[in-house]
Design an enzyme around this catalytic site. Sequence first.
Site, PDB file in Angstrom:
ATOM      1  N   GLY A 152      48.775  31.694  45.089  1.00 45.94           N
ATOM      2  CA  GLY A 152      48.241  30.381  44.693  1.00 45.94           C
ATOM      3  C   GLY A 152      47.296  29.868  45.755  1.00 45.94           C
ATOM      4  O   GLY A 152      46.860  30.624  46.632  1.00 45.94           O
TER       5      GLY A 152
ATOM      6  N   TRP B  19      45.021  38.980  47.404  1.00 47.17           N
ATOM      7  CA  TRP B  19      43.666  38.965  46.864  1.00 47.17           C
ATOM      8  C   TRP B  19      42.996  37.806  47.569  1.00 47.17           C
ATOM      9  O   TRP B  19      43.266  36.641  47.263  1.00 47.17           O
ATOM     10  CB  TRP B  19      43.758  38.746  45.355  1.00 47.17           C
ATOM     11  CG  TRP B  19      42.525  39.019  44.560  1.00 47.17           C
ATOM     12  CD1 TRP B  19      42.106  40.236  44.108  1.00 47.17           C
ATOM     13  CD2 TRP B  19      41.580  38.065  44.075  1.00 47.17           C
ATOM     14  NE1 TRP B  19      40.955  40.092  43.378  1.00 47.17           N
ATOM     15  CE2 TRP B  19      40.605  38.775  43.338  1.00 47.17           C
ATOM     16  CE3 TRP B  19      41.446  36.684  44.183  1.00 47.17           C
ATOM     17  CZ2 TRP B  19      39.531  38.157  42.727  1.00 47.17           C
ATOM     18  CZ3 TRP B  19      40.377  36.062  43.567  1.00 47.17           C
ATOM     19  CH2 TRP B  19      39.435  36.795  42.854  1.00 47.17           C
TER      20      TRP B  19
ATOM     21  N   LYS C 229      33.505  44.175  28.177  1.00 46.03           N
ATOM     22  CA  LYS C 229      34.237  45.407  28.584  1.00 46.03           C
ATOM     23  C   LYS C 229      33.350  46.301  29.435  1.00 46.03           C
ATOM     24  O   LYS C 229      33.764  46.813  30.463  1.00 46.03           O
ATOM     25  CB  LYS C 229      34.668  46.213  27.363  1.00 46.03           C
ATOM     26  CG  LYS C 229      35.907  45.950  26.593  1.00 46.03           C
ATOM     27  CD  LYS C 229      37.219  45.908  27.257  1.00 46.03           C
ATOM     28  CE  LYS C 229      37.434  44.671  28.038  1.00 46.03           C
ATOM     29  NZ  LYS C 229      38.089  43.568  27.374  1.00 46.03           N
TER      30      LYS C 229
ATOM     31  N   CYS D 220      46.990  37.644  43.719  1.00 45.36           N
ATOM     32  CA  CYS D 220      48.103  38.088  44.567  1.00 45.36           C
ATOM     33  C   CYS D 220      49.308  38.466  43.714  1.00 45.36           C
ATOM     34  O   CYS D 220      49.532  37.903  42.647  1.00 45.36           O
ATOM     35  CB  CYS D 220      48.537  36.964  45.500  1.00 45.36           C
ATOM     36  SG  CYS D 220      47.212  36.325  46.506  1.00 45.36           S
TER      37      CYS D 220
ATOM     38  N   ARG E 289      47.005  44.099  39.492  1.00 47.26           N
ATOM     39  CA  ARG E 289      46.578  42.703  39.503  1.00 47.26           C
ATOM     40  C   ARG E 289      45.329  42.514  40.384  1.00 47.26           C
ATOM     41  O   ARG E 289      44.667  41.497  40.292  1.00 47.26           O
ATOM     42  CB  ARG E 289      47.715  41.817  40.042  1.00 47.26           C
ATOM     43  CG  ARG E 289      48.939  41.808  39.147  1.00 47.26           C
ATOM     44  CD  ARG E 289      50.083  41.075  39.820  1.00 47.26           C
ATOM     45  NE  ARG E 289      49.810  39.658  39.974  1.00 47.26           N
ATOM     46  CZ  ARG E 289      50.102  38.730  39.083  1.00 47.26           C
ATOM     47  NH1 ARG E 289      50.671  39.070  37.952  1.00 47.26           N
ATOM     48  NH2 ARG E 289      49.830  37.466  39.301  1.00 47.26           N
TER      49      ARG E 289
ATOM     50  N   GLU F 113      32.468  40.853  23.151  1.00 48.78           N
ATOM     51  CA  GLU F 113      33.620  41.514  23.757  1.00 48.78           C
ATOM     52  C   GLU F 113      33.242  42.905  24.280  1.00 48.78           C
ATOM     53  O   GLU F 113      33.644  43.306  25.373  1.00 48.78           O
ATOM     54  CB  GLU F 113      34.771  41.580  22.737  1.00 48.78           C
ATOM     55  CG  GLU F 113      35.987  42.388  23.154  1.00 48.78           C
ATOM     56  CD  GLU F 113      36.618  41.948  24.473  1.00 48.78           C
ATOM     57  OE1 GLU F 113      36.274  40.884  25.004  1.00 48.78           O
ATOM     58  OE2 GLU F 113      37.446  42.722  24.994  1.00 48.78           O
TER      59      GLU F 113
HETATM   60  C1  AGP Z   1      39.677  41.034  29.956  1.00 51.47           C
HETATM   61  O1  AGP Z   1      39.228  42.347  29.920  1.00 51.47           O
HETATM   62  C2  AGP Z   1      39.496  40.367  31.226  1.00 51.47           C
HETATM   63  N1  AGP Z   1      40.127  41.046  32.285  1.00 51.47           N
HETATM   64  C3  AGP Z   1      39.603  38.867  31.272  1.00 51.47           C
HETATM   65  O2  AGP Z   1      38.458  38.369  30.679  1.00 51.47           O
HETATM   66  C4  AGP Z   1      40.839  38.205  30.615  1.00 51.47           C
HETATM   67  O3  AGP Z   1      40.788  38.356  29.233  1.00 51.47           O
HETATM   68  C5  AGP Z   1      40.885  36.717  30.999  1.00 51.47           C
HETATM   69  O4  AGP Z   1      41.032  36.614  32.380  1.00 51.47           O
HETATM   70  C6  AGP Z   1      41.979  35.958  30.297  1.00 51.47           C
HETATM   71  O5  AGP Z   1      43.234  36.463  30.612  1.00 51.47           O
HETATM   72  P1  AGP Z   1      44.513  36.013  29.805  1.00 51.47           P
HETATM   73  O6  AGP Z   1      44.371  36.545  28.415  1.00 51.47           O
HETATM   74  O7  AGP Z   1      45.666  36.641  30.520  1.00 51.47           O
HETATM   75  O8  AGP Z   1      44.553  34.520  29.819  1.00 51.47           O
END
Ligand code: AGP
Length: 607
Positions: A101, A74, A486, A2, A27, A482
């Site tokens: 939250g 969300w 992606k 959200c 978001r 990684e």
């Molecule tokens: C990354 O491409 C993702 N969207 C996700 O894995 C992200 O890295 C993860 O949610 C952690 O987020 P943060 O770095 O803001 O803690």
Amino acid sequence: MCGIIGYIGTKKAKPILINGLLRLEYRGYDSAGIATIENDGIKVVKEKGRIANLNSIEEINTLEGTIGIGHTRWATHGKPSAENSHPHYDNTNTFAVVHNGIIENYHELRKLLEDKGYTFFSDTDTEVIPNLISYYYKKEKDFLKSVKKACDDLKGSFALEILCKDYPDNMIVVRQDSPLVIGKGLNENYISSDIPAILSFTKDFYFLNDREFAVLSRKNIEFYDNDLNKIEKPIKSIEWNTASAEKDGYDDFMLKEIYEQPNAIRETIGSKLSEDKISFNDFSISKEYLQSLNKLYIVACGTAMNAGYTVKNTFESLCKIPVEVEIASEFRYKDPLVDEKTLCIFISQSGETADTIAALKLAKEKGAKTLAMANVIGSSITREADYCIYTHAGPEIAVASTKAYTSQVVLLNILALYFAEVLDTVSKKEISKLKEELLELPKKAELALRTVAEIKNFSSIVYKETDMFFLGRGLDYYSALEASLKLKEISYIHSEAYAAGELKHGPIALIENDVTVIGIITNPLLVEKTVSNMQEVITRGAKTLVITNQELNNSQFFKVINIPKTEPCFAPVLSIIPLQLLSYYISKAKGLDVDKPRNLAKSVTVE
Ligand code: AGP
């Protein structure tokens, strides 16, 4: 997750709220709504779906108020629908609330309120909040005291914006484990879940700690602690420029952010390394303390965790301290072997990831010192940790993290070098060689971006695939993790990453004619080993792409893409760049929304 936005000032609130909501779109959300205080009370307009749906509701054009709150939802409790969208009224339409939250005890609170005659119109956990405030307001007759009493009853996480029709010149905000920032303007103030959404209005921000309240008027902001004692809060100026939160001519934020990497890496290095000297203005650490450590723990989620993996071996070989890398959501629910002899490093782009923050709190409870690495200044994790260091990637808007990842890898390497220097565990010559190479990385990242045409072409060949495999050894395996993440995130193609040596222990059973297998080969000591694993898949008919900085016999592969040579510990910074481009162009070829992939949120502020 959200997003919340708020405005109090002299201008019409509606366009500002809508503009802010659009900037929070990344978001992730499934419905949206706003509320303003009008001459005849609070007006709420909300709708399922995109902000365009909300904006097409006729009633929204009647909103003239100069104070208002907005929300992108969300869904967690209750399906996406107009009724479940925020803002929510209390039964008397005296209060309107938006919430980010989860209220964990909402069942019992709802029951309690129903027993007292309150009616509920949604399936959300949030709707108990305005009704609880309303319940206390009957006795207290005071906005702030009623909000505070209601908050005392709430268990869980919340960032709240609250309007009261009897206080048309005030808005109250409070947070507990959910993000919220306050932007200070001239005769106007702003609220948002994150900085980029209101960066075009102000660069001066206040950050609330858990259970602190802010009462906003047009000219003032008053802060209170959980006992409603008035407190002073420092204001922080944010250097990010407005353009950094715009697409700037690129089709998507993700592509722009991929291309911003040379600069993000340069800024991150420049902030710590000058004239061959590493210095962390943000914190200093003594040799005695580092010598007292028997373990480093690196804890994070998703891409940030993949960044953590890439430096495990480097920390161990440079600093001679064992390193464990752990997923935050696992760490927080086990009994990790952590004590005052452990330094726990928490990595998070947003600094708001619920699991990472909870893991940090646990490490602290267990007596460990905690170091937060974040990209967003003033974010929750940076306020919880003993030490805090920042990547300098600038705002990252696309859900798929790119420039934050490479900046994290760079900063973690700098940290390893710094610790090694303090500990004196590596020769000066070796350290100097690594520092020199570090300074070359921005230029080499630019060269890695020049693989774009070849990558685009390869994407056009494989974008219809349903499965892909990524292989690598050593640090290349972590890059494979990684790259695979992606690809999944934005192209919805199933993919797996394996340490290449593991192939014959099972996954090779999945390799058949024309399956795409991508190998990452950057460590001179492991070239032959990975090449022979790639040959095993070629024998079984795989279509192979190799990302490498080594001289290989290219003809054996379907396609080889060359990236610049560097020290093995820095290779993940460069090898990921063509693979980020690969997932981007595959997603584009499939006609998907690259920046806002389905089911995903930029910052995961709930468990
Ligand atoms: C990354 O491409 C993702 N969207 C996700 O894995 C992200 O890295 C993860 O949610 C952690 O987020 P943060 O770095 O803001 O803690």
